[in-house]
Scaffold this active site. Structure first.
Site, PDB file in Angstrom:
ATOM      1  N   ARG A  15      63.084   7.029 -48.301  1.00  0.00           N
ATOM      2  CA  ARG A  15      61.742   7.293 -48.103  1.00  0.00           C
ATOM      3  C   ARG A  15      61.417   7.305 -46.756  1.00  0.00           C
ATOM      4  NH1 ARG A  15      57.445   5.094 -45.476  1.00  0.00           N
ATOM      5  NH2 ARG A  15      58.182   2.946 -45.177  1.00  0.00           N
ATOM      6  N   GLU A  16      61.356   6.579 -45.983  1.00  0.00           N
ATOM      7  CA  GLU A  16      61.038   6.742 -44.594  1.00  0.00           C
ATOM      8  C   GLU A  16      61.861   7.701 -44.104  1.00  0.00           C
ATOM      9  OE1 GLU A  16      58.707   4.115 -42.230  1.00  0.00           O
ATOM     10  OE2 GLU A  16      58.819   5.823 -40.839  1.00  0.00           O
ATOM     11  N   ARG A 135      55.476  -5.779 -53.349  1.00  0.00           N
ATOM     12  CA  ARG A 135      55.335  -6.018 -51.854  1.00  0.00           C
ATOM     13  C   ARG A 135      54.389  -5.402 -51.346  1.00  0.00           C
ATOM     14  NH1 ARG A 135      59.293  -2.541 -48.344  1.00  0.00           N
ATOM     15  NH2 ARG A 135      57.434  -0.956 -48.941  1.00  0.00           N
ATOM     16  N   THR A 169      54.265  -0.550 -36.984  1.00  0.00           N
ATOM     17  CA  THR A 169      54.181   0.943 -37.367  1.00  0.00           C
ATOM     18  C   THR A 169      54.500   1.882 -36.331  1.00  0.00           C
ATOM     19  OG1 THR A 169      52.904   0.312 -39.233  1.00  0.00           O
ATOM     20  CG2 THR A 169      52.660   2.769 -38.496  1.00  0.00           C
ATOM     21  N   HIS A 196      59.065  -4.457 -40.913  1.00  0.00           N
ATOM     22  CA  HIS A 196      59.452  -2.993 -41.069  1.00  0.00           C
ATOM     23  C   HIS A 196      59.244  -2.730 -39.455  1.00  0.00           C
ATOM     24  CE1 HIS A 196      59.338   1.211 -42.591  1.00  0.00           C
ATOM     25  NE2 HIS A 196      58.593   1.257 -41.715  1.00  0.00           N
ATOM     26  N   HIS A 198      59.695  -0.165 -36.032  1.00  0.00           N
ATOM     27  CA  HIS A 198      60.081   1.241 -35.508  1.00  0.00           C
ATOM     28  C   HIS A 198      60.730   1.145 -34.173  1.00  0.00           C
ATOM     29  CE1 HIS A 198      58.724   4.261 -38.380  1.00  0.00           C
ATOM     30  NE2 HIS A 198      58.174   3.111 -39.021  1.00  0.00           N
ATOM     31  N   HIS A 291      90.032  -0.362 -17.884  1.00  0.00           N
ATOM     32  CA  HIS A 291      89.815  -0.808 -19.245  1.00  0.00           C
ATOM     33  C   HIS A 291      90.910  -0.489 -20.188  1.00  0.00           C
ATOM     34  CE1 HIS A 291      85.088  -0.770 -18.638  1.00  0.00           C
ATOM     35  NE2 HIS A 291      85.576  -0.787 -17.727  1.00  0.00           N
TER      36      HIS A 291
HETATM   37  C1  HCA Z   1      54.559   5.006 -43.638  1.00  0.00           C
HETATM   38  C2  HCA Z   1      54.098   3.897 -42.567  1.00  0.00           C
HETATM   39  C3  HCA Z   1      55.057   2.783 -42.932  1.00  0.00           C
HETATM   40  C4  HCA Z   1      54.705   1.762 -44.049  1.00  0.00           C
HETATM   41  C5  HCA Z   1      55.644   0.738 -44.034  1.00  0.00           C
HETATM   42  C6  HCA Z   1      55.731  -0.136 -45.432  1.00  0.00           C
HETATM   43  C7  HCA Z   1      54.942   1.926 -41.283  1.00  0.00           C
HETATM   44  O1  HCA Z   1      55.006   5.799 -43.398  1.00  0.00           O
HETATM   45  O2  HCA Z   1      53.647   5.093 -44.683  1.00  0.00           O
HETATM   46  O3  HCA Z   1      54.842   0.463 -46.218  1.00  0.00           O
HETATM   47  O4  HCA Z   1      56.425  -0.859 -45.736  1.00  0.00           O
HETATM   48  O5  HCA Z   1      55.822   2.058 -40.582  1.00  0.00           O
HETATM   49  O6  HCA Z   1      53.645   1.334 -41.431  1.00  0.00           O
HETATM   50  O7  HCA Z   1      56.243   3.260 -42.788  1.00  0.00           O
HETATM   51 CU    CU Z   2      57.590   3.159 -41.135  1.00  0.00          CU
END
Ligand code: HCA
Ligand code: CU
Length: 375
Positions: A15-16, A135, A169, A196, A198, A291
């Protein structure tokens, strides 16, 4: 603090990960990745957001039909049409997201907090009425006021949501802030918390681990850290740290990591950094003479984790940093025996060629011969 009795890993490569610039997996590639992730032992696989395109919709259908141990979760907005897609496909779980920060409320939805809460409640209830496991993700949670995050969390919990996920995000959390935020959220809610992260500031892995320390149950990862911009926490880093540093006894098959890395790497055409932790080319390569000598005696001298546990091999480099010990070791390896004087002469030669950054066995034999030494 999470007792680590229950830790879950959600992989979002399909997905991502597919939101990485330049990446578009075929359905066949997604199936191959999903099967390998299942063998590896992740708890959830995010299948994709069906509304994105016909091929993502078809991929979610195909992936959902696979006979896997892992829990499958479709992605979607907090909207009836995205929920209807998930229901039509028949997927068990749906991850729905809604931006809760002031920026999201204003620019994405143009709604007040009250209107946002109404919309969140209606859609969560709609999804639950349709029989989905849900979720709910507060998108941009890290830039949302804490009280509103709690308000949203309590509302979705009352409305039947099964999990509450907080998304950093734009990757602006630090490990300390993550721990504080998640620790507080965990005490306010009864349902399991997902996080989640980043990697915009290179802290995704540290933040994900901090979230687990603070009591989150599940963190999102992606193979090779794929994802929007700088991506998500790489699966290899998070899981290997959990096993080796935190001593978590998960059912993960770490020996699959190199294959996952190469497979997803070839499907995504993204060059992996040589110094990428765990899976990078250099992760188990030693160079400086001191090393190499210590590693030859006991690899733990310069290794936090044994490469064999990850189905990887240790490498020793010969260049101007080499010591006589390391050089002798290398010649032994290739079956060449030199006197101490010959060895010293070859070493001197190597050290006078700084432009040469790695001597192979064959090159060392040629060098030796060119110096009139019999091998
Ligand atoms: C996205 C944003 C998301 C959503 C994360 C989630 C983020 O690409 O839609 O739905 O759990 O980083 O907020 O990836
Ligand atoms: Cu994300």
């Amino acid at each position: 603090m999470n007792s680590f009795s229950k830790i879950e890993i959600l992989d979002s490569t399909l997905r991502e990960g597919e939101q990485t610039p330049g990446v578009s997996f075929t359905i066949k590639q997604k199936v191959t990745i999903a099967k390998l992730l299942d063998d590896f032992g992740v708890d959830f696989i995010e299948l994709g957001h069906p509304a994105v395109s016909p091929d993502v919709y078809a991929a979610v259908e195909t992936l959902n039909d696979l006979d896997l141990k892992v829990k499958k979760i479709a992605h979607g907005r907090a909207s009836k049409s995205d929920i209807n897609d998930a229901v039509a496909i028949g997927v068990e779980w749906m991850g729905m997201f809604f931006g809760t920060s002031p920026l999201s409320l204003k620019h994405k939805f143009d709604v007040s907090k009250k209107e946002a809460l109404e919309r969140i409640q209606t859609t969560v209830k709609y999804g639950k009425d349709k029989g989905l496991k849900l979720r709910f993700t507060a998108e941009d949670a890290s830039r949302t006021e804490f009280d509103f995050l709690v308000q949203v969390g309590k509302l979705i919990q009352e409305s039947g949501a099964d999990r509450y996920s907080l998304a950093d995000t734009v990757g602006c959390l630090t490990p300390t802030k993550t721990k504080e935020l998640i620790g507080r959220i965990v005490t306010e809610l009864d349902i399991p918390i997902h996080v989640h992260c980043h990697n915009d500031f290179g802290m995704a892995t540290a933040n994900a681990l901090s979230a687990l320390e603070a009591g989150a149950q599940c963190v999102d990862v992606a193979v090779n850290g794929l994802g929007e911009r700088c991506g998500l926490p790489p699966i290899a880093e998070v899981v290997t740290a959990l096993v080796n540093i935190y001593k978590v006894n998960g059912n993960w098959d770490l020996s699959i990591l190199p294959e996952l890395t190469h497979l997803v790497g070839s499907f995504s055409n993204l060059q992996l950094k040589a110094n990428q932790p765990i899976v990078g080319e250099n992760a188990f390569t030693h160079k400086a003479g001191l090393h190499v000598k210590a590693v030859a005696k006991d690899p733990r001298s310069y290794e936090a984790i044994a490469p064999e546990t990850l189905n990887r091999k240790r490498k020793l480099i010969i260049d101007k940093y080499t010591s006589s010990y390391a050089l002798k070791n290398k010649f032994n390896e290739i079956g060449v025996s030199l006197t101490e004087m010959e060895l010293a002469a070859v070493l001197k030669e190597i050290k006078s060629h700084p432009e040469k950054v790695s001597w192979t066995g064959i090159e060392l034999i040629y060098l030796t011969k060119s110096m009139g030494i019999k091998t």
